[in-house]
Structure formats: structure tokens, C-alpha cells
Design a protein around this motif. Structure first.
Motif, mmCIF file in Angstrom:
data_model
loop_
_atom_site.group_PDB
_atom_site.id
_atom_site.type_symbol
_atom_site.label_atom_id
_atom_site.label_comp_id
_atom_site.label_asym_id
_atom_site.label_seq_id
_atom_site.Cartn_x
_atom_site.Cartn_y
_atom_site.Cartn_z
ATOM 1 N N ILE A 1 0.849 -1.190 0.000
ATOM 2 C CA ILE A 1 0.000 0.000 0.000
ATOM 3 C C ILE A 1 0.883 1.237 0.000
ATOM 4 O O ILE A 1 1.884 1.294 0.724
ATOM 5 N N ASP A 2 0.496 2.229 -0.798
ATOM 6 C CA ASP A 2 1.219 3.507 -0.838
ATOM 7 C C ASP A 2 1.082 4.176 0.524
ATOM 8 O O ASP A 2 -0.017 4.482 0.976
ATOM 9 N N ARG A 3 2.205 4.378 1.193
ATOM 10 C CA ARG A 3 2.213 4.879 2.568
ATOM 11 C C ARG A 3 1.576 6.264 2.672
ATOM 12 O O ARG A 3 0.836 6.547 3.603
ATOM 13 N N GLN A 4 1.834 7.149 1.708
ATOM 14 C CA GLN A 4 1.274 8.508 1.770
ATOM 15 C C GLN A 4 -0.251 8.461 1.674
ATOM 16 O O GLN A 4 -0.951 9.140 2.429
ATOM 17 N N ALA A 5 -0.777 7.639 0.771
ATOM 18 C CA ALA A 5 -2.232 7.513 0.640
ATOM 19 C C ALA A 5 -2.839 6.911 1.905
ATOM 20 O O ALA A 5 -3.907 7.339 2.360
ATOM 21 N N ALA A 6 -2.167 5.935 2.485
ATOM 22 C CA ALA A 6 -2.655 5.313 3.719
ATOM 23 C C ALA A 6 -2.665 6.319 4.861
ATOM 24 O O ALA A 6 -3.617 6.360 5.654
ATOM 25 N N ASP A 7 -1.623 7.146 4.940
ATOM 26 C CA ASP A 7 -1.553 8.151 5.995
ATOM 27 C C ASP A 7 -2.651 9.201 5.837
ATOM 28 O O ASP A 7 -3.230 9.660 6.829
ATOM 29 N N GLU A 8 -2.959 9.582 4.595
ATOM 30 C CA GLU A 8 -4.042 10.547 4.360
ATOM 31 C C GLU A 8 -5.387 9.951 4.787
ATOM 32 O O GLU A 8 -6.181 10.614 5.451
ATOM 33 N N GLN A 9 -5.629 8.705 4.397
ATOM 34 C CA GLN A 9 -6.878 8.049 4.783
ATOM 35 C C GLN A 9 -6.931 7.881 6.300
ATOM 36 O O GLN A 9 -7.972 8.079 6.917
ATOM 37 N N PHE A 10 -5.794 7.542 6.910
ATOM 38 C CA PHE A 10 -5.742 7.347 8.343
ATOM 39 C C PHE A 10 -6.134 8.615 9.094
ATOM 40 O O PHE A 10 -6.896 8.555 10.061
ATOM 41 N N SER A 11 -5.641 9.767 8.651
ATOM 42 C CA SER A 11 -5.963 11.007 9.365
ATOM 43 C C SER A 11 -7.460 11.292 9.304
ATOM 44 O O SER A 11 -8.045 11.762 10.282
ATOM 45 N N ASP A 12 -8.102 10.978 8.184
ATOM 46 C CA ASP A 12 -9.560 11.150 8.085
ATOM 47 C C ASP A 12 -10.283 10.200 9.042
ATOM 48 O O ASP A 12 -11.236 10.593 9.725
ATOM 49 N N LEU A 13 -9.834 8.955 9.089
ATOM 50 C CA LEU A 13 -10.466 7.966 9.964
ATOM 51 C C LEU A 13 -10.254 8.311 11.434
ATOM 52 O O LEU A 13 -11.158 8.155 12.252
ATOM 53 N N ARG A 14 -9.069 8.798 11.765
ATOM 54 C CA ARG A 14 -8.771 9.190 13.150
ATOM 55 C C ARG A 14 -9.653 10.372 13.563
ATOM 56 O O ARG A 14 -10.146 10.421 14.688
ATOM 57 N N GLN A 15 -9.865 11.295 12.636
ATOM 58 C CA GLN A 15 -10.706 12.452 12.913
ATOM 59 C C GLN A 15 -12.152 12.021 13.185
ATOM 60 O O GLN A 15 -12.816 12.566 14.064
#
Length: 153
Positions: A92-106
Motif C-alpha cells: 500500500i502507498d504509505r502517503q495515501a494510507a496516511d491521508e486516509q488514516f488522518s480522516d479515519l482518526r478524525q
């Protein structure tokens, strides 16, 4: 729940059950000797066997709860889909995962009692490579799910 997804866990559980039965029979033989040292060792091993059984029970309970949660979120259209970009090797592309993660964390921060948000956050942790936190988030989601289902009965 699909039966093909249960084959490996049931097989591993069966093998663990056979192992526990074999060790348990040896422990019973040790304890039946009447020698204090053998009884003490047998009692210690028995506690370990009980801990293993308890852990196995907890894992099956979590797996069944996660399956129910996944089905419900899917039916409601709230399940996060794994559409993250991947490398040719499948990572998985780490940058895309991190962007999705921040939305999910929010979402979890805005709705800390929403089991669905915690469930999806677990996916975000998994996609980001943090399995320990993914498992913790799944346990939180399962606890909230069970609590909310008990309250609605």
C-alpha cells in the motif's frame, strides 16, 4: 460469514485442542502420582492450559464480533473500502494510507462512542502498517458494539 474463511482458523483451533488434550492427559498423569513436586508442576501447567483456552475463547469471540460488525457496516454502506493505491509488489502507498488514516482518526475523535468509526480506524492502522494499534482499535470497536447491542435489547 463465508465458510471458506473459517477453514484455517477451525483447523488451527482443532490442532490446538488436540495439543491441549495431549498435554492435559500428561498433566493428569503427573498429578495422579501423588508426589508433591509433580502435583505442583502439574498445577502450574494446568494454569497455563487454562490461560491458553481463555485466549482462544477471546480470539473466537472477537472474530465472530468483527464478522458481524463488518457485515452490518457493509449493509449500511459505511465500510471503508480497500481502494488505496499499491506498488507493483502489492504494498500500500504509505502517503495515501496516511491521508486516509488522518480522516479515519478524525472521525473517531468526533464520535468516540461510534463502533463503526473505530472499526474503520482499525483498517486505517492496518493499512499504515501498525497491526498492534489496529488490533486495539478492533477490540475497542467490538466492546462498543457489544455494549450498544446489549442496550438496544
Amino acid at each position: 460469514m463465508r465458510v471458506k474463511h473459517l477453514v484455517a482458523p477451525v483447523a488451527v483451533t482443532a490442532l490446538l485442542g488436540i495439543f491441549l488434550w495431549m498435554v492435559g492427559s500428561r498433566v493428569a498423569a503427573m498429578m495422579s502420582t501423588g508426589e508433591p513436586l509433580m502435583i505442583a508442576i502439574g498445577a502450574g501447567i494446568s494454569m497455563i492450559l487454562v490461560a491458553i483456552l481463555y485466549g482462544m475463547f477471546r480470539e473466537w469471540l472477537l472474530a465472530l464480533t468483527v464478522s458481524k460488525m463488518s457485515e452490518q457496516l457493509h449493509d449500511e454502506g459505511k465500510l471503508v473500502h480497500d481502494d488505496l493505491p499499491r506498488s507493483p509488489g502489492g504494498r500500500i502507498d504509505r502517503q495515501a494510507a496516511d491521508e486516509q488514516f488522518s480522516d479515519l482518526r478524525q472521525q473517531v475523535e468526533q464520535q468516540p462512542d461510534d463502533w463503526g468509526a473505530w472499526f474503520n480506524l482499525a483498517f486505517g492502522y492496518e493499512a499504515s502498517g501498525d497491526r498492534r494499534r489496529a488490533r486495539s482499535a478492533l477490540r475497542t470497536a467490538a466492546q462498543l458494539y457489544r455494549t450498544q447491542n446489549k442496550a438496544s435489547r
